[in-house]
Design a protein around this motif. Structure first.
Motif, PDB file in Angstrom:
ATOM      1  N   LYS A  68       0.837  -1.211   0.000  1.00  0.00           N
ATOM      2  CA  LYS A  68       0.000   0.000   0.000  1.00  0.00           C
ATOM      3  C   LYS A  68       0.869   1.256   0.000  1.00  0.00           C
ATOM      4  N   SER A  69       1.981   1.226   0.738  1.00  0.00           N
ATOM      5  CA  SER A  69       2.876   2.393   0.765  1.00  0.00           C
ATOM      6  C   SER A  69       3.567   2.574  -0.578  1.00  0.00           C
ATOM      7  N   LEU A  70       3.915   1.466  -1.225  1.00  0.00           N
ATOM      8  CA  LEU A  70       4.522   1.560  -2.555  1.00  0.00           C
ATOM      9  C   LEU A  70       3.556   2.208  -3.532  1.00  0.00           C
ATOM     10  N   GLY A  71       2.283   1.798  -3.502  1.00  0.00           N
ATOM     11  CA  GLY A  71       1.286   2.384  -4.391  1.00  0.00           C
ATOM     12  C   GLY A  71       1.116   3.869  -4.140  1.00  0.00           C
ATOM     13  N   GLU A  72       1.076   4.267  -2.874  1.00  0.00           N
ATOM     14  CA  GLU A  72       0.902   5.683  -2.522  1.00  0.00           C
ATOM     15  C   GLU A  72       2.057   6.524  -3.031  1.00  0.00           C
ATOM     16  N   GLN A  78     -12.122  -0.015 -10.118  1.00  0.00           N
ATOM     17  CA  GLN A  78     -11.301  -1.218  -9.967  1.00  0.00           C
ATOM     18  C   GLN A  78     -11.473  -1.822  -8.568  1.00  0.00           C
ATOM     19  N   VAL A  79     -11.511  -0.964  -7.559  1.00  0.00           N
ATOM     20  CA  VAL A  79     -11.710  -1.453  -6.193  1.00  0.00           C
ATOM     21  C   VAL A  79     -13.074  -2.126  -6.061  1.00  0.00           C
ATOM     22  N   ASP A  80     -14.107  -1.485  -6.584  1.00  0.00           N
ATOM     23  CA  ASP A  80     -15.459  -2.035  -6.477  1.00  0.00           C
ATOM     24  C   ASP A  80     -15.547  -3.399  -7.172  1.00  0.00           C
ATOM     25  N   LYS A  83      -2.549  -2.645  -3.107  1.00  0.00           N
ATOM     26  CA  LYS A  83      -1.766  -1.573  -3.706  1.00  0.00           C
ATOM     27  C   LYS A  83      -2.621  -0.336  -3.968  1.00  0.00           C
ATOM     28  N   ILE A  84      -3.926  -0.532  -4.099  1.00  0.00           N
ATOM     29  CA  ILE A  84      -4.824   0.587  -4.407  1.00  0.00           C
ATOM     30  C   ILE A  84      -5.316   1.269  -3.144  1.00  0.00           C
ATOM     31  N   SER A 133      -9.187   9.620   6.763  1.00  0.00           N
ATOM     32  CA  SER A 133      -9.201   8.881   8.029  1.00  0.00           C
ATOM     33  C   SER A 133      -9.078   7.373   7.808  1.00  0.00           C
ATOM     34  N   ASP A 134     -10.063   6.796   7.128  1.00  0.00           N
ATOM     35  CA  ASP A 134     -10.020   5.351   6.870  1.00  0.00           C
ATOM     36  C   ASP A 134      -9.203   5.030   5.619  1.00  0.00           C
ATOM     37  N   LEU A 135      -9.333   5.852   4.603  1.00  0.00           N
ATOM     38  CA  LEU A 135      -8.512   5.693   3.394  1.00  0.00           C
ATOM     39  C   LEU A 135      -7.248   6.533   3.588  1.00  0.00           C
ATOM     40  N   ASN A 136      -6.172   5.889   4.012  1.00  0.00           N
ATOM     41  CA  ASN A 136      -4.968   6.644   4.375  1.00  0.00           C
ATOM     42  C   ASN A 136      -3.697   6.131   3.730  1.00  0.00           C
ATOM     43  N   SER A 137      -3.830   5.290   2.716  1.00  0.00           N
ATOM     44  CA  SER A 137      -2.640   4.830   1.992  1.00  0.00           C
ATOM     45  C   SER A 137      -3.095   4.147   0.708  1.00  0.00           C
ATOM     46  N   GLY A 138      -2.123   3.781  -0.132  1.00  0.00           N
ATOM     47  CA  GLY A 138      -2.441   3.140  -1.403  1.00  0.00           C
ATOM     48  C   GLY A 138      -2.516   4.132  -2.548  1.00  0.00           C
TER      49      GLY A 138
END
Length: 483
Positions: free
Chosen positions: A90-94, A179-181, A220-221, A262-267
Motif C-alpha cells: 500500500k505504501s509503494l502504491g501511494e 477497480q476497487v469495487d 496496492k490501491i 481517516s479510513d482511506l490513508n494509503s495506497g
C-alpha cells in the motif's frame, strides 16, 4: 486370519496415493509461472491398521498396517507474509503516485531552464529597463507589450497544464474506484464459492490463490486489513467493512471521498487524492499568488505615470494588466489590458509634466522615471499573502526569490518521493521473495519429487503384481497334487 487380498488393497492404496502426488507435482510444474499460484503438496498418512479378528484379544503380536492414504491436497501459504506484503504494498502504491505527480509538476514548472517562467519574467522586467533608455520610442514600447503578452501566455499555459493534470488525477481516481469495487465483488464471489466447495469436503486451493491474488492487487490501491472467518475473508479499510462473506459493500467515489483521509490513508487511491488536493492545489495557489501580486504591483506603478497621448490634462496610465477578480483563477485568466494591446502609446513610461507657453500642461515624453520604477519591481520585496486562502511558501521576497522557493520545494518533495519509492520497492521485493521461498514453485524440487513418487508408484505396482502371482498360485495351483 488375515485376508489373502489385504496385500492387493495395500498396493492399490499405494498406487492411488503416489499417483495423486505425481498429478499434484505436475500441477505445480504447469503453474510455475502463474501469478499468485501457491505450490501444493499431498499430505500422506499411514492408513489405520487392523488387528486380527478373535473372540478376545488376538494373540498375534502387533497390528497389521494397511498401507498409505492421502488426507488432503494442501497449498503452502504463510498468512503472516501475506499481511506484511499488503502493508508494504500500500505504501509503494501511494508513493509511486506521488512521485509521478511531482515529476509532472516539475515538467510544468520547467525550472531551471532558458525557456521557463523565470526567463519570461526576466525578459519582461528587462523590457522596461530598455524602455527607460528610449521612453518615447514606439518600437521599444512594442517590445514591452510583447514581453507582457509572453508573461500572461506563460501563466495561462501553466494554469492550463495544472488543470489538465488535475483532470487526469480525477479520471484516475474514478478508474481506481471502479477497480476497487470490481475487485471487492470478485472476492465476495470467491468467498461464496470457496465456502461451497470446502463445505463438501474438497480442497479449494486454486480458488484461494485467485482470492489472495485479488487481495494483493487491492492492497496496492487502498489500505486493507484481512481477517479469515468461517464465511471467507473479512476485508476492512480502516473502520469500514468492505467484504464480509459473500457480501461486498458498494465502493464508489462518495465512499472514497468520505473515507479520505481517516479510513482511506494509503495506497494508490489515497496518493491520487492527496496529490490532487495537496500538490496540484498548492502549486496552483502559489502561482495565483504570484500573478495577483505582479498584477497589483505593476498596475499600481503604471497608474503613477503618463501616456504619450497629447491631451489636456495629460492622461494618466491605467491598468497595465486586467485586475484579478478571482484569486482561484488568477493565473488562468490573467491578460494584458486591451488599452495596452490596442495602442502602445498608452504605456505610461513618464512621470513628469510641464506647462507650455500657452499654459497647457503637457507630458515630458522623454522622461523615464516611471519606466525605471516598473523595472525596479523586479528587485522589490513583496508579501505573497495568497489572499488568505492557502499557505504561501515565502513572504517578504522578490518575485525571483519566490519562484526559486517554489521550485526548491517541489524539488525536495520529488526527491523525497523518489527515495520513498526506492525504499518501498526494496521492502516489497524482499517480502515477496520470502513469500516465494515458501509458496513458490521450484522446478528442481518438483522434478526430484516426481522421480521419488514415480519410484514409489512403480514399487507399489510391482507389489501388486507379486500379490497377484501369489493369489494365482493359491487359487490355480494349490490342491492339485495327485490329480
Amino acid at each position: 486370519m488375515r485376508s489373502s487380498f489385504g496385500g492387493i488393497e495395500i498396493s492399490k492404496r499405494g498406487i492411488l496415493t503416489q499417483q495423486a502426488a505425481l498429478t499434484t507435482a505436475g500441477h505445480n510444474v504447469a503453474n510455475a509461472n502463474t501469478p499468485g499460484y501457491s505450490r501444493q503438496v499431498v499430505k500422506m498418512v499411514a492408513a489405520e491398521p487392523i488387528e486380527a479378528l478373535s473372540l478376545q484379544r488376538s494373540t498375534i503380536p502387533g497390528q497389521m498396517g494397511q498401507g498409505v492414504q492421502f488426507t488432503e491436497v494442501k497449498r503452502i501459504r504463510e498468512a503472516f507474509l501475506d499481511k506484511q506484503f499488503a502493508n508494504e504494498n500500500k505504501s509503494l502504491g501511494e508513493w509511486t503516485v506521488k512521485q509521478d505527480t511531482l515529476e509532472k509538476l516539475e515538467a510544468i514548472i520547467n525550472e531551471p531552464s532558458d525557456t521557463g517562467l523565470r526567463q519570461v519574467l526576466d525578459n519582461f522586467w528587462n523590457s522596461w529597463q530598455e524602455l527607460s533608455k528610449q521612453p518615447d520610442n514606439l518600437e521599444t514600447r512594442a517590445v514591452v507589450k510583447e514581453s507582457a503578452l509572453a508573461v500572461t501566455d506563460a501563466f495561462n499555459h501553466a494554469a492550463k497544464q495544472l488543470n489538465d493534470l488535475s483532470s487526469d488525477l480525477n479520471d484516475n481516481i474514478s478508474v481506481k474506484v471502479t477497480q476497487v469495487d470490481t475487485t471487492l465483488r470478485q472476492i465476495a464471489g470467491l468467498n461464496n464459492e470457496i465456502f461451497r466447495v470446502e463445505g463438501l469436503g474438497n480442497d479449494a486451493n486454486d480458488l484461494r490463490d485467485q482470492r489472495d491474488l485479488l487481495v494483493d492487487q487491492l492492497s496496492k490501491i487502498i489500505n486493507v486489513s484481512v481477517q479469515e472467518e468461517s464465511g471467507g475473508y473479512h476485508i476492512k479499510m480502516g473502520n469500514q467493512d468492505l467484504v464480509e462473506g459473500s457480501t461486498a459493500t458498494t465502493f464508489d467515489e462518495s465512499v472514497a471521498t468520505g473515507a479520505y483521509p481517516s479510513d482511506l490513508n494509503s495506497g494508490e487511491l489515497y496518493g491520487l487524492m492527496y496529490s490532487n488536493g495537496r500538490y496540484v492545489d498548492e502549486y496552483r495557489n502559489q502561482l495565483n499568488s504570484m500573478v495577483t501580486t505582479i498584477v497589483t504591483a505593476v498596475n499600481d506603478a503604471h497608474k503613477n505615470g503618463y501616456t504619450l497621448a497629447d491631451t489636456n490634462p495629460p492622461t494618466k496610465g491605467g491598468n497595465f494588466f486586467d485586475p484579478v477578480t478571482d484569486f482561484a483563477t488568477a493565473a488562468a485568466t490573467v491578460k494584458v489590458s486591451s488599452n495596452i494591446t490596442d495602442n502602445v502609446e498608452n504605456i505610461a513610461a513618464s512621470s513628469r509634466t510641464y506647462t507650455d507657453e500657452n499654459g497647457v500642461v503637457r507630458v515630458v515624453k522623454g522622461n523615464n522615471e516611471n519606466a525605471l520604477a516598473l523595472a525596479n519591481i523586479k528587485n522589490t520585496k513583496y508579501n505573497f499573502d495568497g489572499s488568505g486562502v492557502t499557505k504561501i511558501i515565502l513572504n517578504g521576497g522578490t518575485f525571483d526569490e519566490f519562484l526559486r522557493a517554489v521550485v526548491s520545494e517541489i524539488g525536495v518533495q520529488t526527491q523525497e518521493a523518489q527515495r520513498q519509492v526506492s525504499n518501498q520497492k526494496i521492502l516489497v521485493d524482499q517480502v515477496d521473495a520470502r513469500r516465494q521461498s515458501v509458496s513458490g514453485v521450484s522446478l528442481d524440487e518438483e522434478m526430484a519429487d516426481m522421480i521419488k513418487y514415480q519410484h514409489a508408484y512403480n514399487a507399489a505396482a510391482r507389489s501388486l503384481t507379486t500379490f497377484d502371482e501369489m493369489l494365482d498360485k493359491v487359487i490355480n495351483s494349490m490342491g492339485t497334487v495327485g490329480r
